[in-house]
Enzyme design. Structure first.
Site, PDB file in Angstrom:
ATOM      1  N   ARG A 142     -27.296  79.192 144.938  1.00 18.80           N
ATOM      2  CA  ARG A 142     -26.659  78.287 145.905  1.00 18.80           C
ATOM      3  C   ARG A 142     -27.338  78.441 147.263  1.00 18.80           C
ATOM      4  O   ARG A 142     -27.575  77.477 147.981  1.00 18.80           O
ATOM      5  CB  ARG A 142     -25.142  78.546 146.021  1.00 18.80           C
ATOM      6  CG  ARG A 142     -24.523  77.679 147.111  1.00 18.80           C
ATOM      7  CD  ARG A 142     -23.009  77.568 147.138  1.00 18.80           C
ATOM      8  NE  ARG A 142     -22.260  78.613 146.518  1.00 18.80           N
ATOM      9  CZ  ARG A 142     -22.068  79.835 147.026  1.00 18.80           C
ATOM     10  NH1 ARG A 142     -22.596  80.181 148.187  1.00 18.80           N
ATOM     11  NH2 ARG A 142     -21.362  80.722 146.367  1.00 18.80           N
ATOM     12  N   TYR A 190     -24.864  51.936 154.969  1.00 15.06           N
ATOM     13  CA  TYR A 190     -24.738  52.070 153.520  1.00 15.06           C
ATOM     14  C   TYR A 190     -23.245  52.158 153.179  1.00 15.06           C
ATOM     15  O   TYR A 190     -22.477  52.840 153.870  1.00 15.06           O
ATOM     16  CB  TYR A 190     -25.482  53.344 153.094  1.00 15.06           C
ATOM     17  CG  TYR A 190     -25.308  53.670 151.640  1.00 15.06           C
ATOM     18  CD1 TYR A 190     -25.932  52.910 150.666  1.00 15.06           C
ATOM     19  CD2 TYR A 190     -24.508  54.733 151.240  1.00 15.06           C
ATOM     20  CE1 TYR A 190     -25.763  53.190 149.325  1.00 15.06           C
ATOM     21  CE2 TYR A 190     -24.336  55.030 149.897  1.00 15.06           C
ATOM     22  CZ  TYR A 190     -24.964  54.245 148.953  1.00 15.06           C
ATOM     23  OH  TYR A 190     -24.781  54.528 147.628  1.00 15.06           O
ATOM     24  N   ASP A 243     -30.833  57.379 159.160  1.00 20.39           N
ATOM     25  CA  ASP A 243     -30.945  57.303 157.700  1.00 20.39           C
ATOM     26  C   ASP A 243     -32.249  56.567 157.404  1.00 20.39           C
ATOM     27  O   ASP A 243     -32.377  55.377 157.661  1.00 20.39           O
ATOM     28  CB  ASP A 243     -29.736  56.553 157.129  1.00 20.39           C
ATOM     29  CG  ASP A 243     -29.712  56.570 155.605  1.00 20.39           C
ATOM     30  OD1 ASP A 243     -30.797  56.598 154.992  1.00 20.39           O
ATOM     31  OD2 ASP A 243     -28.604  56.536 155.027  1.00 20.39           O
ATOM     32  N   LYS A 283     -33.560  57.385 145.899  1.00 23.77           N
ATOM     33  CA  LYS A 283     -34.229  56.092 146.059  1.00 23.77           C
ATOM     34  C   LYS A 283     -35.749  56.265 146.003  1.00 23.77           C
ATOM     35  O   LYS A 283     -36.247  56.735 145.013  1.00 23.77           O
ATOM     36  CB  LYS A 283     -33.736  55.439 147.347  1.00 23.77           C
ATOM     37  CG  LYS A 283     -32.195  55.533 147.545  1.00 23.77           C
ATOM     38  CD  LYS A 283     -31.406  54.767 146.518  1.00 23.77           C
ATOM     39  CE  LYS A 283     -29.918  55.099 146.495  1.00 23.77           C
ATOM     40  NZ  LYS A 283     -29.226  55.025 147.760  1.00 23.77           N
TER      41      LYS A 283
HETATM   42  C1  LIG Z   1     -28.040  55.482 148.379  1.00 23.06           C
HETATM   43  C2  LIG Z   1     -27.971  55.655 149.817  1.00 23.06           C
HETATM   44  C3  LIG Z   1     -27.215  56.680 150.389  1.00 23.06           C
HETATM   45  C4  LIG Z   1     -26.368  57.623 149.556  1.00 23.06           C
HETATM   46  O1  LIG Z   1     -27.156  58.401 148.695  1.00 23.06           O
HETATM   47  P1  LIG Z   1     -26.663  58.919 147.255  1.00 23.06           P
HETATM   48  O2  LIG Z   1     -27.856  59.639 146.765  1.00 23.06           O
HETATM   49  O3  LIG Z   1     -26.300  57.719 146.448  1.00 23.06           O
HETATM   50  O4  LIG Z   1     -25.489  59.790 147.499  1.00 23.06           O
HETATM   51  C5  LIG Z   1     -27.213  56.788 151.769  1.00 23.06           C
HETATM   52  N1  LIG Z   1     -27.906  55.940 152.540  1.00 23.06           N
HETATM   53  C6  LIG Z   1     -28.637  54.940 152.026  1.00 23.06           C
HETATM   54  C7  LIG Z   1     -29.383  54.030 152.945  1.00 23.06           C
HETATM   55  C8  LIG Z   1     -28.696  54.751 150.656  1.00 23.06           C
HETATM   56  O5  LIG Z   1     -29.410  53.746 150.158  1.00 23.06           O
END
Ligand SMILES: *Cc1c(COP(=O)(O)O)cnc(C)c1O
Length: 377
Positions: free
Chosen positions: A46, A98, A170, A195
């Site tokens: 962890r 998001y 982000d 992503k």
């Molecule tokens: C998918 C996404 C998230 C969240 O990520 P997860 O891996 O699904 O928890 C946050 N910000 C953006 C812009 C995203 O596309």
């Protein structure tokens, strides 16, 4: 060292025991200690794991940063940042974050008496007006989701720093290949590695990247204390994905531009949201702060809401699915899918119509992508 080389080499020394050229998946929870209290660098997974460490050492230099921390999901990474704040703190966020970010802010942290203002951050005046004496954090996403709005990171940071705000960007949509928010003054970059970084829709993961020593110590403490860490197999998969990030992004961007140009000329399309079109409101700023425009775009067909749902269900190469950033092209109806957790009246207010269709343009042959959209329309 340049980006594509860093992506393949940074943090990835051959395994010291075997010479394995690729970082092994250290599938272990604990580590034998030669003497009490003297572990060989790792004591419990962890806290730290060699595969995860390799990923963190790879990610930081991609954003030209000192530190990276990785998590079980993008939202776990977001949650880790939120642990810094206390009841009574005020947070300003873009108004089309998001969907999951909006959900954790409003349905979880609002209950802990954190106060949120959602404003259109593409206009600096809106941020200025929202800042209060208890404002601690400014949350940005650029390009935003699903309208691809662009926020000027540099001038926004200049304003935020006058008020001692922490600025989070982000960077999931742009990736460090196209945009480096820390270089523009932001404090923390967050990624959903699910992503583009992973790139193949075969894992869920998240990351934070930053330079500040004190913030890093705090966030690292929460990473271990809360424990939303990624497993070593997922870390291996992200590392593998990152190796081809540069070439994938080149093709993603090239395909998305061709799709945007096809859609904007199409008689059945009313509006296209893509920052690479000179008609897009954020075009000039995107051109300044990004090296290319990414592969996400949205459009509104000239049809009823019901017909829009038919379009997204009738593509054959574009798969109807949530998520984005995959080699495979995806199509999504935000109102019923990714943005369904945002109340309809709020969706309307920020401009997400029930006809809006979002595309994550993959790296297939562009001719097949255009043909597919043509037949669906
Ligand atoms: C998918 C996404 C998230 C969240 O990520 P997860 O891996 O699904 O928890 C946050 N910000 C953006 C812009 C995203 O596309």
């Amino acid at each position: 060292m340049h980006f594509a080389t860093k992506a393949i080499h940074q943090g990835q020394e051959p395994d010291p025991f075997t010479g394995a050229i690729m970082t092994p998946i250290y599938q272990t929870a604990t580590y034998v200690q030669p003497a009490p209290g003297q572990p060989k660098g790792f004591s419990y997974s962890r806290t730290a794991n060699p595969t995860r460490q390799a990923l963190e050492k790879n990610l930081a230099p991609l954003e030209n940063a000192k530190y990276a921390l990785t998590f079980a999901s993008g939202l776990a990474a977001i949650n880790n940042i939120m642990n810094i704040f206390k009841a009574g703190d005020h947070i300003i966020s873009l108004d089309d974050p998001y969907g999951g970010t909006y959900r954790i802010f409003t349905r979880l942290y609002q209950n802990y008496n954190l106060e949120f203002s959602f404003v259109d951050t593409s206009n600096l005046e809106n941020i200025k007006r929202a800042i209060k004496s208890n404002t601690k954090l400014l949350w940005l996403e650029t390009p935003s989701n699903p309208l691809l709005k662009i926020t000027d990171i540099k001038s926004t940071v200049t304003l935020a720093k006058k008020h001692n705000l922490i600025v989070v960007v982000d960077n999931t949509f742009a990736t460090p290949y196209l945009q480096l928010p820390l270089e523009l003054g932001a404090d923390i970059v967050i990624h959903s590695t699910t992503k583009y970084l992973g790139g193949h829709s075969d894992l869920i993961g998240g990351a934070l990247v930053l330079n500040d020593d004190k913030l890093y110590e705090q966030l690292k403490f929460f990473q271990n204390a809360v424990g939303a860490i990624p497993g070593p197999l997922d870390c291996f998969l992200v590392l593998r994905g990152i190796k081809t990030l540069a070439v994938r992004m080149e093709r993603h961007c090239q395909n998305a531009r061709a799709v945007a140009e096809f859609l904007i000329k199409h008689p059945k399309v009313e509006k296209v949201y893509y920052p690479g079109l000179s008609s897009h409101s954020g075009y000039q700023i995107a051109k300044k702060q990004m090296s290319d425009f990414g592969a996400m775009l949205s459009f509104e067909p000239k049809c009823s809401d019901e017909q829009a749902k038919k379009i997204v269900a009738s593509t054959k190469i574009f798969s109807l699915a949530e998520s984005l950033g995959c080699v495979r092209s995806l199509i999504n109806h935000p109102a019923t899918m990714t943005h369904a957790s945002i109340p309809p009246e709020v969706r309307k207010q920020i401009g997400i119509s029930d006809r809006l269709i979002r595309l994550s343009v993959g790296i297939e042959d562009i001719r097949d992508l255009i043909d597919d959209l043509e037949q669906a329309l």
